[in-house]
Enzyme design. Structure first.
Site, PDB file in Angstrom:
ATOM      1  N   GLU A 118      23.662   6.888   1.268  1.00 55.60           N
ATOM      2  CA  GLU A 118      22.794   6.445   2.158  1.00 55.60           C
ATOM      3  C   GLU A 118      23.300   5.902   3.382  1.00 55.60           C
ATOM      4  O   GLU A 118      23.772   5.997   4.052  1.00 55.60           O
ATOM      5  CB  GLU A 118      21.323   7.091   1.841  1.00 55.60           C
ATOM      6  CG  GLU A 118      20.830   7.218   2.804  1.00 55.60           C
ATOM      7  CD  GLU A 118      18.821   7.903   1.444  1.00 55.60           C
ATOM      8  OE1 GLU A 118      17.599   7.448   2.598  1.00 55.60           O
ATOM      9  OE2 GLU A 118      19.279   7.592   0.354  1.00 55.60           O
ATOM     10  N   ASP A 166      10.899   1.991   7.256  1.00 57.07           N
ATOM     11  CA  ASP A 166      11.015   0.985   6.536  1.00 57.07           C
ATOM     12  C   ASP A 166      10.563  -0.493   6.830  1.00 57.07           C
ATOM     13  O   ASP A 166      10.049  -1.165   6.543  1.00 57.07           O
ATOM     14  CB  ASP A 166      12.487   1.375   5.511  1.00 57.07           C
ATOM     15  CG  ASP A 166      12.181   1.931   4.283  1.00 57.07           C
ATOM     16  OD1 ASP A 166      12.174   3.604   4.919  1.00 57.07           O
ATOM     17  OD2 ASP A 166      13.085   2.125   3.352  1.00 57.07           O
ATOM     18  N   GLU A 218      13.114   0.641  -4.995  1.00 57.97           N
ATOM     19  CA  GLU A 218      12.916   1.710  -4.594  1.00 57.97           C
ATOM     20  C   GLU A 218      11.550   2.029  -4.598  1.00 57.97           C
ATOM     21  O   GLU A 218      10.594   1.891  -4.366  1.00 57.97           O
ATOM     22  CB  GLU A 218      13.974   2.559  -4.003  1.00 57.97           C
ATOM     23  CG  GLU A 218      13.583   3.363  -3.145  1.00 57.97           C
ATOM     24  CD  GLU A 218      14.491   4.893  -3.737  1.00 57.97           C
ATOM     25  OE1 GLU A 218      14.175   5.471  -1.952  1.00 57.97           O
ATOM     26  OE2 GLU A 218      15.267   5.114  -4.038  1.00 57.97           O
TER      27      GLU A 218
END
Length: 860
Positions: free
Chosen positions: A459, A466, A736
């Site tokens: 990714e 974010d 995360e």
């Protein structure tokens, strides 16, 4: 008056060399006695043989306009400043700053992209990158020599066998079709009389390497690897010799077998071409390059620092896994790569696999998804040993599994954009200090040329949401303005004609959730809230000017989508992404109404654009967007706030948005919402119940409505989900998911399980502003509000920030019911001390100490 100002700062550059601003703004700091005030300044600018002095009556010292004709391409100038006080005193001259412009006009470029001319399978993983070289003669006394360089792909340059520069992963990742960054290098010392050689290594990088998840895509920006380099040698007799990439260059394959960001680098030292970038080398077997096309108008100079190695870390342990593997534990989840020293037979192979975690004692790579994250090195068999580090890849890891000869050692080299550290925090709770350090490490690992979501799996893209929630924290911890100014220009470049802001920038294709691009709240609001956050921290009106049209276009789009009722209640939304109540396979399915989130952000962005317009003197924008913000807030309350004060979504995030974005109609409504939020936190056992949207706001929403004790209860909770739960599990970065590692020690089974995401670390901004008590009260910290709010059993806290005016700091200590607060303000600023229950006190420059009795119990 003996004290000089600091060395002038040019724009936001750490090193104003090869800059792209023809009229760069100038700043300085002053360390003067507390009573001194600037009333004027003199700028001395040396350009060639001309010295000019500009005398200005002004108390300003930040981002002051260039007072002369614009710099020309390649032009060098030396800048000094001295300041005059209101009492008529005059300082000494500052140390000088040398600034040099890059190539400011497309006509300055003669270089064309060059690379290997051999046929390649564009879909193959095994396209071997090229080396390119050119020999040339030098004749005469050299005054200076510069290389201007970029690439389709990544590059490293060599001249006469020596590395040029210390940057890595250049030219970085921009919206390549519109903006390709180049760097400038001073190579004067590398040249000599007679034959010289310039050469370049090439790697896939973001340009043609695999990008995206679920297999990803290749060749997104082109299938070629090409160097763009222009060496200009200036002689004492006035001649200029230019050696630019063109058809006279040669190409050959090198020892890099394959390389990519996700998959790592394979290198065969047996294929090295010894001396290939040095004079006297015979390029037998090298072939003429392929010459490609590039519009020079797309080449842009950097506004922030490049990626560099900033630290080296040795292993804290060498582990033997149950299966007999050798694993190095570096004790810190980091971003970078290994440098190995190895001795062994020719053809022996070293294989390095990296991961963030172990499970059942073995390296655990499942969270990396399709990222191979493996480097390999085939030995040449040199008896004295060999040293190697990959050139064109990076990994997110704490652990490295190594197969190969026994005579091998390794260090981890940390890579990220070389941003200047500007913010620090400490307190009496070691777990909170570790949490803050985890935030710093996650920021370092995810500010790799662009602000990414994660640095390890398939990714690593520039998610706009974010960064939007983390920008205030980032701007405190590091000087990010130059880097994020560049990225925000890419945000504007990728923005669709209708105003839609992509989910991530630069844009790459993905599966149907993200492609085609659709507008989404919190993510698209990066166009409005991030420029404003950076302005608050820097006072840079130029940044607002550059982003205003992008910000306005985003709000205008949402206004059209919302319609006459001002409710954004249609379309695809992520809501409060990764709310811990959401199932692992559906992170958007949180407890807060997605359209409540969307409408709240609509109001906040409208207000931000109105504020931007006010700063820029755009009265029509002040009126239009101010009225729009009021109308959206009114519609929000009508739709989502019930008559008794509760909200349709009775969730922590809903109340945090309503309070944090100032959407409620009265102080009483705010107090009611704060009380209900505190009830929800207590009912959850002080466990967090917010995702990406609510987390940056929830502690502020509590503390600003008189629920400080509950805010601390939430902050200091250790059970999952909470900020301190990962710390108790040994985390060294921000995760995360709140439960990326489950309480039983297993890794969360979700496919999105990263151990290095900075978004949930946005709480650090509250640590700085409320726990320690340091807040900008005017743009750029020209005025500072010191408002510590002790609680949670803490006995001390401290925050320091290197503002545009100099170091701002606060420390407080609580002993036996007496609070001692020490504040520090630099010249050119003022402040106010706001202690709970005490009258506010104005502060001037200097160090101040205050003691007050407080109603908090003494802590042993």
């Amino acid at each position: 008056m003996a004290f000089p100002p600091s060395r002038p700062v040019v724009e936001h550059h750490r090193e104003p060399f090869g800059i792209g601003e023809a009229r760069p703004r100038i700043s300085w700091t002053i360390s003067a006695p507390p009573w001194w005030r600037q009333a004027g300044y003199e700028l001395e600018i040396v350009r060639g043989s001309e010295i000019r002095t500009h005398v200005v009556r002004s108390a300003e010292q930040i981002l002051l306009p260039w007072p002369e004709e614009p710099l020309a391409s390649r032009e060098r100038a030396t800048i000094r400043v001295r300041v005059e006080g209101a009492d008529g005193s005059r300082s000494e001259w500052s140390p000088p700053t040398e600034v040099e412009a890059g190539l400011l006009d497309p006509a300055d470029w003669s270089a064309r992209p060059v690379g290997g001319a051999w046929p390649e399978d564009p879909d193959s993983d095994d396209r071997r990158p090229a080396l390119v070289r050119r020999a040339f003669d030098v004749s005469g006394e050299i005054v200076s020599a510069r290389v201007y360089a970029s690439a389709h792909g990544l590059y490293e340059l060599e001249i006469n066998g020596a590395r040029v520069g210390d940057d890595a992963l250049s030219p970085g990742w921009t919206v390549y079709p519109k903006r390709l960054r180049y760097y400038t290098y001073d190579v004067t010392a590398l040249l000599r009389g007679g034959e010289n050689v310039i050469g370049g290594w090439l790697g896939d990088g973001w340009y043609r390497g695999r990008l995206g998840w679920r297999g990803g895509f290749r060749n997104l920006f082109g299938p070629d690897l090409s160097l763009i380099a222009q060496l200009e040698i200036h002689y004492a007799d006035g001649r200029t010799q230019t050696v630019a990439t063109d058809a006279d260059w040669l190409a050959a394959t090198g020892p890099i077998v394959r390389t990519g960001n996700y998959d790592g680098e394979d290198y065969d030292a047996r294929d090295e071409r010894a001396g290939w970038s040095s004079a006297g080398y015979d390029p037998v077997g090298w072939t003429p390059v392929a010459v490609r096309q590039r519009d020079p108008a797309t080449l842009v100079a950097p506004t922030g620092p490049p990626v560099r190695c900033t630290e080296e870390i040795t292993p804290v342990a060498v582990l033997a896994t149950p299966s007999g593997k050798r694993v190095l534990d570096f004790g810190q989840n980091l971003v970078g790569r290994l440098r190995i020293r190895v001795r062994g037979e020719r053809g022996a192979k070293v294989v390095i696999r990296t991961a963030e975690v172990l499970q059942d004692g073995e390296l655990y790579q499942r969270p990396l998804r399709d990222a191979r994250s493996t480097d390999s090195y085939v030995l040449a068999g040199r008896p004295e040993g060999e040293e190697w580090e990959p050139r064109f890849t990076f990994h997110g890891f704490r652990y490295a599994e190594i197969e190969g000869p026994d005579d091998l050692d390794a260090i981890a080299r940390v890579y990220h954009s070389d941003l200047e550290r500007t913010g620090w925090f400490s307190c009496s709770d070691p777990l909170l200090e570790r949490l803050h350090e985890n935030v710093v490490w996650s920021m370092r690992g995810n500010f790799v040329d662009i602000p990414t979501d994660c640095p390890q799996r398939d990714e690593r893209v520039g998610w706009t949401g974010d960064l939007q929630v983390f920008a205030p924290t980032a701007a405190f911890l590091h000087d990010v303005t130059g880097m994020l100014s560049s990225w925000l220009r890419d945000v504007a470049a990728e923005q669709l004609p209708d105003g839609t802001v992509p989910w991530y920038v630069p844009v790459i294709p993905a599966h149907e959730m993200w492609t085609p691009i659709r507008p989404g709240a919190a993510w698209g609001d990066v166009a409005t809230l991030t420029p404003w956050a950076l302005y608050e921290r820097t006072g840079d009106t130029g940044l607002l000017e550059a982003q205003y049209e992008s910000a306005r276009a985003w709000v205008d789009l949402v206004d059209r989508l919302a319609g006459d009722d001002h409710l954004w209640n249609t379309g695809f939304q992520l809501g409060d992404w990764l709310d811990p109540s959401a199932p692992p396979d559906d992170p958007a399915a949180g407890m807060t109404d997605k359209y409540l989130v969307a409408t709240a952000y609509f109001a906040a962005s409208s207000r931000a654009v109105a504020r931007m317009a006010a700063v820029l003197g755009r009265e029509e924008g002040v009126d239009r967007y101010g009225k729009l913000a009021d109308a959206v807030a009114e519609a929000f309350c009508a739709a989502y706030v019930l008559p008794g004060g509760r909200m349709v979504s009775d969730s922590q995030t809903a109340y945090s948005l309503a309070i944090g974005f100032d959407l409620l109609p009265s102080a009483q409504a705010r107090a009611t919402a704060g009380a209900r939020l505190a009830e929800l936190v207590a009912a959850a056992g002080n466990r967090i119940a917010t995702g990406f949207v609510g987390t940056p706001l929830v502690t502020d929403a509590l503390s600003s409505t008189g629920e400080l004790t509950t805010a601390y209860d939430l902050l200091l909770e250790r059970e999952c989900p909470s900020w301190l739960y990962p710390v108790t599990q040994g985390a060294t970065t921000i995760w995360e998911r709140w439960d990326s590692l489950l309480p039983d020690g297993r890794v969360n089974p979700g496919s999105m399980t990263s151990f290095n995401h900075y978004a949930l670390g946005a709480v650090a901004d509250w640590l700085h502003r409320v726990v320690a008590g340091l807040t900008p009260a005017a743009p750029g910290y020209r005025e500072v509000r010191f408002a510590p709010r002790p609680g949670g059993g803490l006995t001390r806290a401290e925050a320091r920030h290197r503002s545009p005016y100099g170091m701002v700091g606060i420390s407080w200590e609580l002993v036996d019911g007496e609070l001692t607060v020490v504040t520090e303000l630099p010249t050119g600023t003022t402040g106010v001390l706001d202690l709970d229950g005490e009258p506010s006190q104005p502060l001037g420059p200097g160090t101040h100490r205050h003691r007050v009795a407080v109603g908090l119990p003494a802590v042993p």
